[in-house]
Motif scaffolding. Sequence first.
Motif, mmCIF file in Angstrom:
data_model
loop_
_atom_site.group_PDB
_atom_site.id
_atom_site.type_symbol
_atom_site.label_atom_id
_atom_site.label_comp_id
_atom_site.label_asym_id
_atom_site.label_seq_id
_atom_site.Cartn_x
_atom_site.Cartn_y
_atom_site.Cartn_z
ATOM 1 N N VAL A 295 0.830 -1.206 0.000
ATOM 2 C CA VAL A 295 0.000 0.000 0.000
ATOM 3 C C VAL A 295 0.863 1.254 0.000
ATOM 4 C CG1 VAL A 295 -1.675 1.320 1.336
ATOM 5 C CG2 VAL A 295 -1.966 -1.143 1.089
ATOM 6 N N LYS A 296 1.930 1.245 0.784
ATOM 7 C CA LYS A 296 2.826 2.394 0.839
ATOM 8 C C LYS A 296 3.796 2.338 -0.340
ATOM 9 C CE LYS A 296 2.661 2.954 5.871
ATOM 10 N NZ LYS A 296 3.446 2.996 7.127
ATOM 11 N N ARG A 297 3.833 3.411 -1.102
ATOM 12 C CA ARG A 297 4.676 3.441 -2.302
ATOM 13 C C ARG A 297 6.142 3.191 -1.988
ATOM 14 N NH1 ARG A 297 3.592 6.097 -6.981
ATOM 15 N NH2 ARG A 297 5.528 7.269 -6.804
ATOM 16 N N GLU A 298 6.601 3.698 -0.846
ATOM 17 C CA GLU A 298 8.018 3.547 -0.511
ATOM 18 C C GLU A 298 8.406 2.101 -0.244
ATOM 19 O OE1 GLU A 298 5.927 5.145 3.287
ATOM 20 O OE2 GLU A 298 5.816 5.375 1.103
ATOM 21 N N ASN A 299 7.409 1.236 0.020
ATOM 22 C CA ASN A 299 7.685 -0.182 0.265
ATOM 23 C C ASN A 299 7.464 -1.044 -0.971
ATOM 24 O OD1 ASN A 299 8.186 0.411 2.965
ATOM 25 N ND2 ASN A 299 6.078 0.025 3.585
ATOM 26 N N ARG A 300 6.958 -0.437 -2.040
ATOM 27 C CA ARG A 300 6.591 -1.190 -3.241
ATOM 28 C C ARG A 300 7.798 -1.371 -4.157
ATOM 29 N NH1 ARG A 300 1.979 1.856 -6.052
ATOM 30 N NH2 ARG A 300 1.277 1.971 -3.881
ATOM 31 N N ILE A 301 7.746 -2.391 -5.006
ATOM 32 C CA ILE A 301 8.750 -2.545 -6.054
ATOM 33 C C ILE A 301 8.752 -1.276 -6.898
ATOM 34 C CG2 ILE A 301 9.410 -3.866 -8.102
ATOM 35 C CD1 ILE A 301 8.054 -6.295 -6.837
ATOM 36 N N THR A 302 9.936 -0.771 -7.223
ATOM 37 C CA THR A 302 10.018 0.556 -7.843
ATOM 38 C C THR A 302 10.404 0.543 -9.320
ATOM 39 O OG1 THR A 302 12.305 0.777 -7.093
ATOM 40 C CG2 THR A 302 10.587 1.667 -5.657
ATOM 41 N N THR A 303 10.963 -0.558 -9.830
ATOM 42 C CA THR A 303 11.368 -0.596 -11.233
ATOM 43 C C THR A 303 10.879 -1.879 -11.891
ATOM 44 O OG1 THR A 303 13.484 -1.732 -10.881
ATOM 45 C CG2 THR A 303 13.469 0.680 -10.643
ATOM 46 N N PHE A 304 10.709 -1.827 -13.189
ATOM 47 C CA PHE A 304 10.282 -3.011 -13.919
ATOM 48 C C PHE A 304 11.380 -4.063 -13.957
ATOM 49 C CE2 PHE A 304 7.477 0.330 -15.649
ATOM 50 C CZ PHE A 304 6.258 -0.257 -15.345
ATOM 51 N N ASP A 305 12.631 -3.625 -13.947
ATOM 52 C CA ASP A 305 13.741 -4.584 -13.863
ATOM 53 C C ASP A 305 13.662 -5.381 -12.570
ATOM 54 O OD1 ASP A 305 14.996 -4.309 -16.262
ATOM 55 O OD2 ASP A 305 16.394 -2.758 -15.595
ATOM 56 N N ASP A 306 13.388 -4.675 -11.476
ATOM 57 C CA ASP A 306 13.282 -5.340 -10.173
ATOM 58 C C ASP A 306 12.078 -6.287 -10.157
ATOM 59 O OD1 ASP A 306 13.818 -6.040 -7.582
ATOM 60 O OD2 ASP A 306 13.084 -4.188 -6.688
ATOM 61 N N LEU A 307 10.962 -5.839 -10.731
ATOM 62 C CA LEU A 307 9.773 -6.685 -10.803
ATOM 63 C C LEU A 307 10.065 -7.953 -11.595
ATOM 64 C CD1 LEU A 307 6.715 -7.189 -10.440
ATOM 65 C CD2 LEU A 307 6.344 -5.808 -12.505
ATOM 66 N N ARG A 308 10.687 -7.780 -12.739
ATOM 67 C CA ARG A 308 11.027 -8.924 -13.577
ATOM 68 C C ARG A 308 11.974 -9.868 -12.840
ATOM 69 N NH1 ARG A 308 12.862 -6.141 -17.340
ATOM 70 N NH2 ARG A 308 11.068 -5.966 -18.723
ATOM 71 N N SER A 309 12.925 -9.298 -12.130
ATOM 72 C CA SER A 309 13.903 -10.092 -11.391
ATOM 73 C C SER A 309 13.241 -10.890 -10.271
ATOM 74 C CB SER A 309 14.988 -9.179 -10.824
ATOM 75 O OG SER A 309 15.879 -9.910 -10.005
ATOM 76 N N GLN A 310 12.354 -10.225 -9.516
ATOM 77 C CA GLN A 310 11.716 -10.911 -8.383
ATOM 78 C C GLN A 310 10.777 -12.023 -8.842
ATOM 79 O OE1 GLN A 310 10.207 -8.717 -5.081
ATOM 80 N NE2 GLN A 310 11.595 -6.994 -5.378
ATOM 81 N N LEU A 311 10.256 -11.895 -10.053
ATOM 82 C CA LEU A 311 9.387 -12.945 -10.586
ATOM 83 C C LEU A 311 10.183 -14.049 -11.285
ATOM 84 C CD1 LEU A 311 6.476 -10.816 -12.092
ATOM 85 C CD2 LEU A 311 6.344 -12.347 -10.118
ATOM 86 N N SER A 312 11.510 -13.919 -11.315
ATOM 87 C CA SER A 312 12.341 -14.867 -12.065
ATOM 88 C C SER A 312 13.473 -15.444 -11.230
ATOM 89 C CB SER A 312 12.920 -14.178 -13.308
ATOM 90 O OG SER A 312 11.917 -13.578 -14.080
ATOM 91 N N LEU A 313 13.238 -15.593 -9.933
ATOM 92 C CA LEU A 313 14.293 -16.092 -9.039
ATOM 93 C C LEU A 313 14.381 -17.609 -9.013
ATOM 94 C CD1 LEU A 313 13.930 -13.794 -5.917
ATOM 95 C CD2 LEU A 313 15.858 -13.894 -7.478
ATOM 96 N N ALA A 314 13.432 -18.285 -9.610
ATOM 97 C CA ALA A 314 13.322 -19.734 -9.443
ATOM 98 C C ALA A 314 14.583 -20.519 -9.784
ATOM 99 C CB ALA A 314 12.158 -20.265 -10.274
ATOM 100 N N PRO A 315 15.297 -20.233 -10.897
ATOM 101 C CA PRO A 315 16.467 -21.039 -11.198
ATOM 102 C C PRO A 315 17.527 -20.991 -10.102
ATOM 103 C CG PRO A 315 15.778 -19.791 -13.118
ATOM 104 C CD PRO A 315 14.996 -19.271 -11.953
ATOM 105 N N THR A 316 17.777 -19.802 -9.553
ATOM 106 C CA THR A 316 18.772 -19.676 -8.497
ATOM 107 C C THR A 316 18.346 -20.429 -7.256
ATOM 108 O OG1 THR A 316 19.349 -17.488 -9.325
ATOM 109 C CG2 THR A 316 20.068 -18.031 -7.103
ATOM 110 N N VAL A 317 17.076 -20.247 -6.891
ATOM 111 C CA VAL A 317 16.563 -20.940 -5.707
ATOM 112 C C VAL A 317 16.621 -22.443 -5.893
ATOM 113 C CG1 VAL A 317 14.491 -21.321 -4.326
ATOM 114 C CG2 VAL A 317 15.080 -19.020 -5.061
#
Length: 537
Positions: A295-317
Motif C-alpha cells: 500500500v505504501k509506495r516507498e515499500n513497493r517494487i520501484t522498477t520493472f527490472d526489479d519486478l522482472r527479477s523478483q518474478l524470475s528467481l526460481a532457477p537460483t533458488v
Amino acid sequence: MSLCMGCMQEIGNNTICPGCGFDNTQTQSAPFLPYKTVLNNRYVVGEVIDNNGESTRYLGFDKLTGDIVIICEFLPVGLFERKQGSKEVKVSYENESVYGKLLNEFVSYYTTLSDLKELSALLEIHEIFKENNTAYVIEENEDLIPFEEYIKRSNGHLDWDIARPLFMPVISALEAMHKRGIGHYAISPKNIYVTAAGKIKITGFATQNERKRGTDLKSQLFGGSAAPEQYLNNFPLDNITDIYGFCATLFYALTGHLPNNAQERVKDSRLLMSTNTVKRLPPHVVSALANGLQVKRENRITTFDDLRSQLSLAPTVQAIQEEISRTASMAKIDETKQSGMSHFSIGIIAAAITTLVLGIAGVFVLMQNPFATVFNAGEVNQETTVNQDWTGPTVANYVGQKYSDVIASSEGDDSVILYRAIEDQYSDEYEEGVIISQYPAGGTEITSDAQFAVTLVVSKGTQMRELPAIENKRLDDIAEQLGNLGFVVTAEYEYNDEYAKDRVIDYRDYKPGDKVEDGAEIKVIISKGSESAGASN
C-alpha cells in the motif's frame, strides 16, 4: 455494400443482422457519432464499444482495406456538446482552454504509443487524425477473449507456468511506455484480453488525466487494480503505480480474485489467498506479489527490472535447493565417517535460501507482510517435514487448545504472530472455539530470526446440532436456547386445549433429538390457548 453496425459484416437487405442479431433500424444516441458516419473519407463508424471520461471507442470499418477496426474518439465528459445526429463537437468559451490542452495531450499520448509497434502486448495503432473539432485514433481489431472469461475457462485460476509467459510481455510493454514518458495506469482484468494464439493484449489506454482523481476529467479507476495514490487528488503517477496494477492483475490470474479496493487496503492491507494457492505457487512469486502490492509506495517494487527479477528467481533458488539436498544426502551416507557438511554448514546454506526466497523481496513471515493473514479456512493441513536432527526452535502445536487461551498466553511473545483464519470451520471432533488446525503445522522448524506467522483455524462446533426438548416452555426461552445453538427460530400459532397460551407445543417439522444443520430455520408451534376460551372472550 450494406454493413451491420453491430458487427460490420455484410447483411444485404436485412435490417436485423442474422449473425449478431443487431437491429440496424435504431439510431445511436448523442453525444456519440451517428451510425454510418464516415471519418477521414475512409472509416465507417458503428456501435459504441465502451467509453470513459476521456474517450469513446466504436466498432469501425476501413473502406480502403476492408478490415474491421476500432475507432477511438476524444470525448471528454462535461467539456463539450454534440446534438443528436451531428458529427461536430461544440465547446463553450469557458471550456475552450481546458479542452484544447486535454486534446493535445490525448494526441501526444497516442502518437507516442503508436511508436511501440514492436511490442506484442500492444494493439497496433494505424492512424491518428483530427476532425469534427476532436481527434480520432484508429486501432487494429483482433478476435480477443476477455481475460475474465479466459480465467473462468481455466478452472478459475492459472498456474504460474502458464501465467509467466503470458505476463512477461506486459512488463516489457509497460517498461517501454514509461521510458517514453507515458504510462497505462489501468492494468486490470477488464483491460486485458487473450488472442487465439494465447498472447495477452492490453486495451484501456488513456492519459494520466483520466486515471487519477482531481483532474479536469471524470476519472475511471478499476477497483482492486488501481493503486492507492490514484485516489488522491492529482497525485503524480509513475511506473510504481503501474507495477501495482500489474501485480493486482497477476494476483487475479493466479488466485481468481482481485485484492480489495486500495482505499480499503489503506485501513487493512491484508491480501486474501488460500493456503492451497500459496503452496502451489513458487515462494518467490508470492513474495514478489506481496512487494508489488504494498500500500505504501516507498515499500513497493520501484522498477520493472526489479519486478522482472523478483518474478524470475526460481532457477537460483532451485539450484541452491538441489545443492542442499545433495550435500545433506552425502552427509547422511557418510555420517559414520564424519564426512560431508556439518549441520552448521547446512544451516548457513539453509539461511541463504531463506534469504533468497523470503528475504530479497520482503521476508514472508514478517509482520508487515500482507500475506501473513491470507490463509483460508478449510484448506489448512497439518503435513510437515520435520528434520529429526533439528535442534533449533520449532512452531508450537496449538491444535486442541482454546483459541482465547492461546491468544491470552501469547501476549508479550515477540517471536510469533498468531492470526485467525478468514472463516471458522465446522468440526465433529473439537468444540466451538477450539483450534482444529494450523499452518505451519506444529513442529515446523523456525529458521529465521524474524517474527513467525501462524494461522489458526478455529472450530465452529459440529455442523449438525441436536434439537432439545422444548415442550411447554415459553417462546422467549426456547428462542434464546435455539438461537445459541445456531438456529433461526420462527413461530406458528394455533389453538390448543392442552397447552396454556404462549406455551410451546412442539416443533413443526422435527422432534427433540433430531440432528439439524447449523443455521437452519426451525419452526415451533405456539399455543393460542383454548379455542373455546378465545371464543367466549
